[in-house]
Design a protein around this motif. Structure first.
Motif, mmCIF file in Angstrom:
data_model
loop_
_atom_site.group_PDB
_atom_site.id
_atom_site.type_symbol
_atom_site.label_atom_id
_atom_site.label_comp_id
_atom_site.label_asym_id
_atom_site.label_seq_id
_atom_site.Cartn_x
_atom_site.Cartn_y
_atom_site.Cartn_z
ATOM 1 N N HIS A 79 0.871 -1.184 0.000
ATOM 2 C CA HIS A 79 0.000 0.000 0.000
ATOM 3 C C HIS A 79 0.904 1.230 0.000
ATOM 4 O O HIS A 79 1.717 1.424 0.910
ATOM 5 C CB HIS A 79 -0.917 -0.006 1.225
ATOM 6 N N GLU A 80 0.768 2.074 -1.007
ATOM 7 C CA GLU A 80 1.677 3.206 -1.205
ATOM 8 C C GLU A 80 1.743 4.139 0.005
ATOM 9 O O GLU A 80 2.823 4.523 0.452
ATOM 10 C CB GLU A 80 1.260 3.996 -2.449
ATOM 11 N N GLN A 81 0.588 4.498 0.558
ATOM 12 C CA GLN A 81 0.580 5.436 1.683
ATOM 13 C C GLN A 81 1.221 4.829 2.935
ATOM 14 O O GLN A 81 1.963 5.505 3.644
ATOM 15 C CB GLN A 81 -0.851 5.883 2.000
ATOM 16 N N ILE A 82 0.933 3.565 3.195
ATOM 17 C CA ILE A 82 1.506 2.916 4.382
ATOM 18 C C ILE A 82 3.003 2.721 4.195
ATOM 19 O O ILE A 82 3.791 2.926 5.127
ATOM 20 C CB ILE A 82 0.801 1.576 4.682
ATOM 21 N N LEU A 85 4.602 5.932 4.907
ATOM 22 C CA LEU A 85 4.602 6.158 6.349
ATOM 23 C C LEU A 85 5.744 5.381 7.005
ATOM 24 O O LEU A 85 6.480 5.918 7.840
ATOM 25 C CB LEU A 85 3.255 5.750 6.956
ATOM 26 N N MET A 86 5.914 4.144 6.632
ATOM 27 C CA MET A 86 6.976 3.318 7.210
ATOM 28 C C MET A 86 8.362 3.878 6.860
ATOM 29 O O MET A 86 9.267 3.881 7.705
ATOM 30 C CB MET A 86 6.819 1.868 6.753
ATOM 31 N N ASP A 87 8.520 4.372 5.637
ATOM 32 C CA ASP A 87 9.790 4.989 5.242
ATOM 33 C C ASP A 87 10.067 6.240 6.069
ATOM 34 O O ASP A 87 11.190 6.458 6.530
ATOM 35 C CB ASP A 87 9.784 5.352 3.754
ATOM 36 N N GLN A 88 9.043 7.061 6.252
ATOM 37 C CA GLN A 88 9.206 8.292 7.029
ATOM 38 C C GLN A 88 9.487 7.969 8.496
ATOM 39 O O GLN A 88 10.281 8.649 9.148
ATOM 40 C CB GLN A 88 7.970 9.194 6.906
ATOM 41 N N VAL A 92 12.776 9.163 10.876
ATOM 42 C CA VAL A 92 12.716 9.766 12.214
ATOM 43 C C VAL A 92 13.470 8.897 13.214
ATOM 44 O O VAL A 92 14.198 9.410 14.071
ATOM 45 C CB VAL A 92 11.257 10.018 12.659
ATOM 46 N N ASN A 93 13.332 7.582 13.103
ATOM 47 C CA ASN A 93 14.074 6.679 13.996
ATOM 48 C C ASN A 93 15.580 6.861 13.832
ATOM 49 O O ASN A 93 16.321 6.853 14.818
ATOM 50 C CB ASN A 93 13.684 5.222 13.757
#
Length: 115
Positions: A79-82, A85-88, A92-93
């Motif tokens: 899913h492109e949006q998820i 989100l995981m990449d972003q 941050v991590n």
């Protein structure tokens, strides 16, 4: 308030204002604003939490649970949006890990000097 605590508060504000955090927030808002993506993401997080709780309690995770988790991960990554989100979240991590290494450097030097 101590200078160290004031610096920590300023660092918190810097993180909140960072490009990495704002990109994460935008990606999170996009997922939460899409009913299908939100459900998929919630399923993913719930699966993650269940497995983490079992590990912390010393309960063995079954092959079925591992397979289920693998399928959930594969689904959300498609899913492109998820996926964004995981990449972003990873960005941050990495930022926070770099900060953690910096602020713990005095302790590492102190205890590392004995080794």
């Amino acid at each position: 308030m101590s200078t160290i605590q004031e610096n920590a508060n300023a660092l918190e504000q810097s993180i909140r204002n960072s490009e990495e955090f704002n990109d994460l927030k935008a990606a999170y808002d996009a997922v939460m604003g899409d009913e299908i993506a939100k459900k998929m993401f919630d399923d993913f997080r719930n699966t993650q939490l269940e497995l983490q709780q079992k590990q912390m309690q010393g309960i063995e995770i079954t092959e079925e649970e591992v397979d289920k988790a693998r399928k959930v991960v594969e689904t959300v990554q498609q899913h492109e949006q998820i996926s964004k989100l995981m990449d972003q979240e990873q960005r941050v991590n990495e930022l926070i890990n770099n900060i953690s290494r910096t602020i713990t450097k005095p302790l590492e030097e102190l205890y590392g000097a004995e080794a």
